[in-house]
Scaffold this motif. Sequence first.
Motif, PDB file in Angstrom:
ATOM      1  N   LEU A  22       0.538  -1.514  -0.403  1.00 28.54           N
ATOM      2  CA  LEU A  22       0.063   0.124  -0.361  1.00 28.54           C
ATOM      3  C   LEU A  22       1.149   1.473  -0.055  1.00 28.54           C
ATOM      4  O   LEU A  22       1.420   1.085   1.186  1.00 28.54           O
ATOM      5  N   ARG A  23       1.152   1.668  -0.895  1.00 26.17           N
ATOM      6  CA  ARG A  23       1.114   2.971  -1.377  1.00 26.17           C
ATOM      7  C   ARG A  23       1.446   4.444  -1.035  1.00 26.17           C
ATOM      8  O   ARG A  23       0.120   5.057  -1.195  1.00 26.17           O
ATOM      9  N   SER A  24       1.979   5.249  -0.268  1.00 30.65           N
ATOM     10  CA  SER A  24       1.284   6.237   0.273  1.00 30.65           C
ATOM     11  C   SER A  24       0.637   7.404  -1.195  1.00 30.65           C
ATOM     12  O   SER A  24       2.135   7.241  -2.076  1.00 30.65           O
ATOM     13  N   PRO A  25      -0.147   8.213  -1.154  1.00 29.47           N
ATOM     14  CA  PRO A  25       0.323   8.682  -1.986  1.00 29.47           C
ATOM     15  C   PRO A  25       1.558   9.838  -2.322  1.00 29.47           C
ATOM     16  O   PRO A  25       1.773  10.838  -1.347  1.00 29.47           O
ATOM     17  N   PRO A  26       0.899  10.157  -3.469  1.00 34.68           N
ATOM     18  CA  PRO A  26       2.573  11.292  -3.674  1.00 34.68           C
ATOM     19  C   PRO A  26       2.462  12.165  -3.391  1.00 34.68           C
ATOM     20  O   PRO A  26       3.209  13.176  -3.692  1.00 34.68           O
ATOM     21  N   ARG A  27       1.071  12.873  -3.666  1.00 32.99           N
ATOM     22  CA  ARG A  27       0.921  14.460  -3.421  1.00 32.99           C
ATOM     23  C   ARG A  27       0.063  14.537  -1.634  1.00 32.99           C
ATOM     24  O   ARG A  27      -0.447  13.252  -1.407  1.00 32.99           O
ATOM     25  N   ARG A  28       0.025  15.152  -1.680  1.00 32.24           N
ATOM     26  CA  ARG A  28      -0.915  15.804   0.214  1.00 32.24           C
ATOM     27  C   ARG A  28      -2.447  15.565  -0.057  1.00 32.24           C
ATOM     28  O   ARG A  28      -2.906  14.561   1.105  1.00 32.24           O
ATOM     29  N   LEU A  29      -2.633  15.746  -1.190  1.00 25.80           N
ATOM     30  CA  LEU A  29      -4.344  14.972  -1.254  1.00 25.80           C
ATOM     31  C   LEU A  29      -4.358  13.988  -1.960  1.00 25.80           C
ATOM     32  O   LEU A  29      -5.593  14.237  -2.837  1.00 25.80           O
ATOM     33  N   GLY A  30      -3.483  13.149  -2.499  1.00 25.36           N
ATOM     34  CA  GLY A  30      -3.901  12.024  -3.634  1.00 25.36           C
ATOM     35  C   GLY A  30      -4.214  11.035  -2.411  1.00 25.36           C
ATOM     36  O   GLY A  30      -3.890  11.231  -1.992  1.00 25.36           O
ATOM     37  N   SER A  31      -4.112  10.034  -4.012  1.00 24.28           N
ATOM     38  CA  SER A  31      -5.010   8.411  -3.047  1.00 24.28           C
ATOM     39  C   SER A  31      -3.810   7.768  -3.064  1.00 24.28           C
ATOM     40  O   SER A  31      -2.684   7.820  -3.853  1.00 24.28           O
ATOM     41  N   SER A  32      -3.754   7.077  -2.327  1.00 23.05           N
ATOM     42  CA  SER A  32      -2.809   6.030  -1.687  1.00 23.05           C
ATOM     43  C   SER A  32      -3.443   4.750  -3.190  1.00 23.05           C
ATOM     44  O   SER A  32      -4.116   5.167  -3.821  1.00 23.05           O
ATOM     45  N   ARG A  33      -1.939   3.999  -3.363  1.00 20.41           N
ATOM     46  CA  ARG A  33      -1.998   2.475  -3.982  1.00 20.41           C
ATOM     47  C   ARG A  33      -2.001   1.237  -4.104  1.00 20.41           C
ATOM     48  O   ARG A  33      -1.180   1.665  -3.110  1.00 20.41           O
ATOM     49  N   LEU A  34      -3.100   0.451  -3.951  1.00 22.41           N
ATOM     50  CA  LEU A  34      -2.538  -0.630  -3.547  1.00 22.41           C
ATOM     51  C   LEU A  34      -1.736  -1.576  -4.760  1.00 22.41           C
ATOM     52  O   LEU A  34      -2.499  -1.829  -5.740  1.00 22.41           O
ATOM     53  N   THR A  35      -0.813  -2.524  -4.675  1.00 24.34           N
ATOM     54  CA  THR A  35      -0.318  -3.086  -5.568  1.00 24.34           C
ATOM     55  C   THR A  35       0.690  -4.329  -5.829  1.00 24.34           C
ATOM     56  O   THR A  35      -0.396  -4.524  -3.277  1.00 24.34           O
ATOM     57  N   ILE A  36      -0.083  -5.155  -5.712  1.00 24.87           N
ATOM     58  CA  ILE A  36       0.529  -6.646  -5.122  1.00 24.87           C
ATOM     59  C   ILE A  36       1.895  -7.061  -6.908  1.00 24.87           C
ATOM     60  O   ILE A  36       1.688  -6.410  -7.823  1.00 24.87           O
ATOM     61  N   GLU A  37       3.124  -6.840  -6.552  1.00 24.86           N
ATOM     62  CA  GLU A  37       4.517  -7.013  -6.727  1.00 24.86           C
ATOM     63  C   GLU A  37       4.823  -8.518  -6.851  1.00 24.86           C
ATOM     64  O   GLU A  37       4.798  -9.228  -5.863  1.00 24.86           O
ATOM     65  N   SER A  38       5.755  -8.994  -8.006  1.00 24.43           N
ATOM     66  CA  SER A  38       6.349  -9.829  -8.082  1.00 24.43           C
ATOM     67  C   SER A  38       7.417  -9.543  -9.382  1.00 24.43           C
ATOM     68  O   SER A  38       7.232  -9.001  -9.783  1.00 24.43           O
ATOM     69  N   HIS A  39       8.792 -10.084  -8.874  1.00 20.99           N
ATOM     70  CA  HIS A  39       9.487 -10.304  -9.859  1.00 20.99           C
ATOM     71  C   HIS A  39       9.724  -8.902 -10.979  1.00 20.99           C
ATOM     72  O   HIS A  39       9.785  -8.577 -12.073  1.00 20.99           O
ATOM     73  N   GLY A  40      10.157  -7.677 -10.208  1.00 23.35           N
ATOM     74  CA  GLY A  40       9.947  -6.243 -11.139  1.00 23.35           C
ATOM     75  C   GLY A  40       8.165  -6.128 -11.619  1.00 23.35           C
ATOM     76  O   GLY A  40       7.986  -5.052 -12.236  1.00 23.35           O
ATOM     77  N   ARG A  41       7.563  -6.868 -11.884  1.00 26.81           N
ATOM     78  CA  ARG A  41       6.113  -6.299 -12.128  1.00 26.81           C
ATOM     79  C   ARG A  41       5.141  -5.691 -10.857  1.00 26.81           C
ATOM     80  O   ARG A  41       5.259  -6.393  -9.555  1.00 26.81           O
ATOM     81  N   ALA A  42       4.564  -5.098 -11.295  1.00 26.00           N
ATOM     82  CA  ALA A  42       3.659  -4.780 -10.551  1.00 26.00           C
ATOM     83  C   ALA A  42       2.417  -3.826 -11.211  1.00 26.00           C
ATOM     84  O   ALA A  42       2.122  -3.437 -12.343  1.00 26.00           O
ATOM     85  N   TYR A  43       0.876  -4.545 -10.529  1.00 28.56           N
ATOM     86  CA  TYR A  43      -0.595  -4.096 -10.510  1.00 28.56           C
ATOM     87  C   TYR A  43      -1.171  -4.027  -9.507  1.00 28.56           C
ATOM     88  O   TYR A  43      -1.925  -4.433  -8.772  1.00 28.56           O
TER      89      TYR A  43
END
Length: 159
Positions: A103-124
């Motif tokens: 669960l990645r923090s938002p890049p901007r203060r008012l942005g939204s976080s990103r939930l990713t599943i990652e493996s071997h350099g790939r993220a979705y």
Amino acid sequence: MEQRITLAPNCSLTVPGARLFFGATCLFSLSFALFFVLRGFWPILLFWALEMLALGIALHASMRRRNYSQIVLITDSRISLVTRSRHGEAKQEFARHWAKVKLRSPPRRLGSSRLTIESHGRAYEVGSFLTEEDRRVLAERLGRLVGGVNESPPLEVVK
């Protein structure tokens, strides 16, 4: 054993309901616009048309969004992500043993976080349309089901 999580945006407005809402809103606001037009304020019709155009575009975008869904299927060895949209169906697969949930923090203060599943350099990204709270809950649930890298917890019924 497998776990299936189905995600879809909350689109409670049906297409006939959207048409009825749009038509009623147009007629209601047109009655007020005509009141002012009859008193000589004819430019109000231009603003009424622009406002109804903006409302129509927003309703159209909302109706198109209702066709979007994601299915996360977790088995003992694989994680399958199926995304359905108006562009068709896309499928991603990851080896469960090497996958991690982030669960990645938002890049901007008012942005939204990103939930990713990652493996071997790939993220979705998963659940981009979810609220922040729903995304956090999903991240916790997926974290329990997937585990960390080199960790594959047994799949039990998680509520």
